[in-house]
Scaffold this motif. Sequence first.
Motif, PDB file in Angstrom:
ATOM      1  N   LEU A 150       0.942  -1.210   0.265  1.00 59.07           N
ATOM      2  CA  LEU A 150      -0.063  -0.066   0.002  1.00 59.07           C
ATOM      3  C   LEU A 150       0.902   1.159   0.056  1.00 59.07           C
ATOM      4  CD1 LEU A 150      -2.726  -1.054   2.607  1.00 59.07           C
ATOM      5  CD2 LEU A 150      -3.142  -0.809   0.038  1.00 59.07           C
ATOM      6  N   LYS A 151       1.902   1.020   0.835  1.00 56.80           N
ATOM      7  CA  LYS A 151       3.020   2.277   0.938  1.00 56.80           C
ATOM      8  C   LYS A 151       3.653   2.238  -0.370  1.00 56.80           C
ATOM      9  CE  LYS A 151       3.628   1.198   4.999  1.00 56.80           C
ATOM     10  NZ  LYS A 151       3.427   0.660   6.423  1.00 56.80           N
ATOM     11  N   TYR A 152       4.279   1.200  -1.157  1.00 55.82           N
ATOM     12  CA  TYR A 152       5.125   1.109  -2.115  1.00 55.82           C
ATOM     13  C   TYR A 152       4.337   0.658  -3.243  1.00 55.82           C
ATOM     14  CZ  TYR A 152       8.670   2.145   1.617  1.00 55.82           C
ATOM     15  OH  TYR A 152       9.315   2.797   2.745  1.00 55.82           O
TER      16      TYR A 152
ATOM     17  N   ALA B 140       0.606   1.396   9.264  1.00 59.43           N
ATOM     18  CA  ALA B 140       0.999   2.636   8.256  1.00 59.43           C
ATOM     19  C   ALA B 140       2.289   3.508   8.588  1.00 59.43           C
ATOM     20  CB  ALA B 140      -0.268   3.689   8.323  1.00 59.43           C
TER      21      ALA B 140
ATOM     22  N   GLU C 285       9.580   2.292   6.923  1.00 59.63           N
ATOM     23  CA  GLU C 285      10.403   3.475   6.630  1.00 59.63           C
ATOM     24  C   GLU C 285      11.853   2.940   5.938  1.00 59.63           C
ATOM     25  OE1 GLU C 285      11.080   6.398   9.457  1.00 59.63           O
ATOM     26  OE2 GLU C 285      12.097   7.874   7.983  1.00 59.63           O
TER      27      GLU C 285
ATOM     28  N   GLU D 198       8.707   7.050  -2.488  1.00 65.41           N
ATOM     29  CA  GLU D 198       7.160   6.550  -2.264  1.00 65.41           C
ATOM     30  C   GLU D 198       6.913   6.902  -0.768  1.00 65.41           C
ATOM     31  OE1 GLU D 198       6.910   2.537  -4.385  1.00 65.41           O
ATOM     32  OE2 GLU D 198       5.224   4.000  -5.011  1.00 65.41           O
ATOM     33  N   TRP D 199       7.924   6.555   0.162  1.00 61.60           N
ATOM     34  CA  TRP D 199       7.811   6.781   1.736  1.00 61.60           C
ATOM     35  C   TRP D 199       7.555   8.151   1.984  1.00 61.60           C
ATOM     36  CZ3 TRP D 199       6.747   4.023   5.781  1.00 61.60           C
ATOM     37  CH2 TRP D 199       7.036   4.790   6.865  1.00 61.60           C
TER      38      TRP D 199
ATOM     39  N   HIS E 113       3.827   8.819   0.979  1.00 59.57           N
ATOM     40  CA  HIS E 113       3.140   8.304   1.827  1.00 59.57           C
ATOM     41  C   HIS E 113       2.964   9.175   3.365  1.00 59.57           C
ATOM     42  CE1 HIS E 113       1.546   5.471   4.897  1.00 59.57           C
ATOM     43  NE2 HIS E 113       2.607   5.565   5.774  1.00 59.57           N
ATOM     44  N   GLU E 114       4.013   9.671   3.795  1.00 62.05           N
ATOM     45  CA  GLU E 114       4.229  10.431   4.834  1.00 62.05           C
ATOM     46  C   GLU E 114       3.437  11.963   4.717  1.00 62.05           C
ATOM     47  OE1 GLU E 114       8.196  11.014   6.211  1.00 62.05           O
ATOM     48  OE2 GLU E 114       8.010  10.131   7.849  1.00 62.05           O
TER      49      GLU E 114
ATOM     50  N   ALA F 121       1.177  12.391   2.541  1.00 61.55           N
ATOM     51  CA  ALA F 121      -0.334  11.975   2.483  1.00 61.55           C
ATOM     52  C   ALA F 121      -0.941  12.221   3.795  1.00 61.55           C
ATOM     53  CB  ALA F 121      -0.539  10.680   1.789  1.00 61.55           C
ATOM     54  N   ARG F 122      -0.232  11.542   4.878  1.00 61.29           N
ATOM     55  CA  ARG F 122      -0.860  11.499   6.284  1.00 61.29           C
ATOM     56  C   ARG F 122      -0.606  12.719   7.150  1.00 61.29           C
ATOM     57  NH1 ARG F 122      -2.056   6.340   8.242  1.00 61.29           N
ATOM     58  NH2 ARG F 122      -1.035   6.763   9.888  1.00 61.29           N
TER      59      ARG F 122
END
Lengths: 309, 256
Positions: free
Chosen positions: B55-57, B88, B92, B117-118, B121-122, B124-125
Amino acid sequence: MSCLNTAHTRGETLSSMVGVGLRHPHYKEALLGSSSIDFVEVHAENFFAEGGIVPAILDDIAQQYPISLHSTSMGLGSAVGINRDYLQRLKRLSQKVTPILISDHACFTWSNLNGNAVHAGDLLPLEFSQQNLQVMTENVDKVQQVLGRKILVENLSSYVEFRFSNMSETEFLTELVNRTGCGLLVDLNNLIVNAHNFSDESSLQTASQWLQQLPTGAVGEIHLAGYTPVAENELIIDDHSQPVSDECWSLYRTALKQFGAVTTLIEWDNNLPSWPVLLDQATKARSIMSGITIMKNVPMSEEGFLNAI
Amino acid sequence: MQSELDILCRRQEALIALIFSEQSMLENKEEDQMSKGLKIYQNNLLMTAVRALSLKYPVIDKMIGREALSGLTRKLLHIELPASGDWADWGEQLSSLIMTTELYDQHPYLAEIASFEWFLHETARGVGTELNVNSLARLSEQNLKSVFIQLSKTLKVLSFHYPVDEIWMLHQLDENQIDTNELAVLLKEPIELHRIVIYQREAVPCVERLTEQEQAWLIDVLAGLSLDQLLEKYVTFDLSGWLSVAIEEQWLEGLR
């Protein structure tokens, strides 16, 4: 403070509400149209992000449905205690959505591995002992104080049994209720899975006996689910990937006869069906619950028709 | 003498250690009930962790395939223990793990794509920014030595050897739509740095390319240089133009 049998939502008492687990692929449909369900259950950790689009999605859901927060990581039976940051995140979420129910499992998740703190990422089974009961009592007390409300504790499906257990699961849960004032979330599918995996007797009979050992007033919610069938001698995995099994529907009737109307949730997490199929499962649960409620006013000989629902 | 609580702690630790053990139960042919049960917990752990990483990558997942991702996941579970109760937050260190594997020798761009991508992800949150409009009045102050630009906490200034943003965008297409020639060009030996800024706008992560000067400016702003110092260092910099972009793109929290 009690969250059971007192709240009224959309004219329903909480005890007769029927809902479904709301998972990501269904968000759009759940938010688009009106549906027949009384509430949705979301996994708390999926909404821990404080920024981005997640909080807005949760706001939208909360505007349309009462929410039950079901957490999967609290690890109420963890001997090392519950991670403080985790609990604060859950508290913030709870304050944001004011859920009708908050629940987690009778399991442990927090521990240490090679001297480092670890979260198991799964619901690990407890040994049913006085020491673990004491741990569980302290943790549930703490959680209820931090959240400022009563929580429900769910029975677990487990794949190993401990020789250190010296009390039954129902004795353990009953005593937990007595000591903390928490409620119970009875997952009927978990009972069936455990009975299949560990009992030589009929799974339905074993699960029914388990139910009979619970204090009636403590049950605040029932979970219904299905599982993927396995070959003989293999352990069944509680994968929530199928419609509610016939056994589970049957056990549901037994449970309602014993406990009366109880908030009920269809739990389907993997191999998700279409949204209408999920709602059909909830409709079936509601029909059965209504039937059982009616049955209280009819002679026992007419009970048979209810099993046909 | 150990207390009963200590003993319970040790027993819970022992079960966790068995589940996280690298020695797979899958090889055990004569299984008793306990071995079967442990195998289920081991499989659950791996499947959940793989899903969390995928989901993260998503682009790494697409580029290397699920089997290779499972292999990386097994290793990552030992390097970076899940510890927050929220999957979630975990994963890392995938980029640095990739750099230690054979995969990196053959596909050196993977580590940078994972890193990118990390950050997405960070971002996005993260909690986005609301501009403090009133603070902009500080621009008219005589003494700019005590005026500082406050950027969004979601904003990150980064450099990559590979054009990770373009590679990432290309992989948003269906597999059969990806132009392999275009991809080959993007993945060839890097010759220049690609400077980008990742930030949150309207609650979603965004990426923009930066010039060398824009990047240096942002790095100095983040380092805490005053407006006076910045204008002295970047004599030709178009501050008003940059400010309008920074406000539009929600980079700016305000002036302090």
